[in-house]
Write an enzyme that holds these catalytic residues in place. Sequence first.
Site, short mmCIF file in Angstrom:
data_model
loop_
_atom_site.label_atom_id
_atom_site.label_comp_id
_atom_site.label_asym_id
_atom_site.label_seq_id
_atom_site.Cartn_x
_atom_site.Cartn_y
_atom_site.Cartn_z
N TYR A 31 0.40 -13.62 -0.65
CA TYR A 31 0.96 -13.34 -1.96
C TYR A 31 2.25 -12.57 -1.82
O TYR A 31 2.54 -11.99 -0.76
CB TYR A 31 -0.03 -12.59 -2.86
CG TYR A 31 -0.64 -11.34 -2.28
CD1 TYR A 31 0.00 -10.11 -2.34
CD2 TYR A 31 -1.91 -11.39 -1.70
CE1 TYR A 31 -0.59 -8.96 -1.83
CE2 TYR A 31 -2.51 -10.25 -1.19
CZ TYR A 31 -1.85 -9.04 -1.26
OH TYR A 31 -2.44 -7.91 -0.76
N ARG A 41 0.83 -1.21 0.00
CA ARG A 41 0.00 0.00 0.00
C ARG A 41 0.86 1.26 0.00
O ARG A 41 0.55 2.25 -0.67
CB ARG A 41 -0.93 0.02 1.22
CG ARG A 41 -1.94 -1.10 1.26
CD ARG A 41 -2.87 -0.96 2.45
NE ARG A 41 -3.77 0.16 2.28
CZ ARG A 41 -4.99 0.06 1.74
NH1 ARG A 41 -5.43 -1.10 1.31
NH2 ARG A 41 -5.75 1.12 1.63
N ASP A 62 -13.93 5.50 0.62
CA ASP A 62 -14.53 4.96 1.83
C ASP A 62 -15.46 5.95 2.51
O ASP A 62 -16.34 5.53 3.28
CB ASP A 62 -13.44 4.53 2.81
CG ASP A 62 -12.79 3.21 2.42
OD1 ASP A 62 -13.30 2.55 1.49
OD2 ASP A 62 -11.78 2.84 3.05
#
Length: 416
Positions: free
Chosen positions: A236, A129, A315
């Site tokens: 991952y 991120r 969001d």
Amino acid sequence: MSASAPVAASLPGSVAATPRSDRTSADVVVVGGGIGGLTAALALARAGRSVRVLERSAEFAEVGAGLQLAPNATRELRRLGVLDQIVAHGVLPRRLVIRDALDGSELTHRVLDEEFEARYGGPYVVLHRSDLLDVLVGACAAAGVALETGRQTVDVRQDDDGVEVTCADGSVHGASAVVGADGLRSSLRARLSDDEPVSSGYVAYRGTVPFEQAAEHVDPGDVTVFIGPGMHCVQYALRAGEMVNTVAVFRSPGHLADPTDPDWGGPEELDEVFAQACGPVREALPLLWRDRRWQMYDREPIQHWVEGRLALLGDAAHPMLQYLAQGACQSIEDGVTLAAALSPEPAALAGDVPAALADYAEARRDRTARVQSTARIWGEIWHVDGLTRLLRNELLRVLPTDHARHLDWLYGPPQA
């Protein structure tokens, strides 16, 4: 810097190096410097608008770990000119794999090959991120976006001529439009709705470590999710395969016992719930950070995202559970759609701003509501037990792995 530390952008001309002004002006003020807010700022700047981003934290940073970007987001990032940088920081996985969390067996997979990318117009990328945020901050700075930290918005006032955003430090920022991209607990959303975040009763633990610390069975080419009764685990690779990202999510026994107790989902619950999992999942648990956890919330869809010259984004408008890996992707779509709504002539934004923002919300509302509701349903499917689990597993096993139509509504262009 350790793998768990958020990475902050350090830019020439950033607020740390530039004297602050008590009064500024721009075409658009974006409140919130996360992925959605910065994507909107970059898209607006690319469309010729002057933009100011007000971030309440002391730096532009993301606290978290891995992130999945599906083609519906990466094709927009390509149009914004930043996809190559993002891919350079991330990994292009070969497959999405679903396994059973109790016995470890593979249930289904989807190959992420050239045909997949051609079908949807963009690759599937996984990355940290903070790496994505750094790319966006750098691109915004290069595009002339004013990036300011330590600016906590306390008031927004508007009239027929424009809007003023007042911060806790007394600074005032004038604009023709303001974008509320201030997250799940958005203060600007409260101007449009009195709803509250909805607790799912699930909690997430995350962690990133050097890849050599992962178990031998972890494949750097796969994004793997193990789904099981009231729990799942995702793994991952990140950063060109140098790191592995692990996420473990479970229904909290503490929350089930007392939903009013805010201190639910502790590490002892993590161990209790995952004790029934298969070996590969249990081997992943030591890779998690145990000093932090993310209690998972979303909200019900709302009809009103716009109040005059104020619009919600990301969001703040449509927080969603993570089962479709679409939170950031939908925020990116929002930012591009918003910029398109505000980009036509005239060169200077004027009285058409409320109508343009209403067009943006109309274009996005139904799609994001569908993603929100589908994410909830998919989470229920992942976490079933008993006979329902056996039926789900059999259905996934017989699903053709080259069947893509069920993804077209999510990953495909609007006409798909």
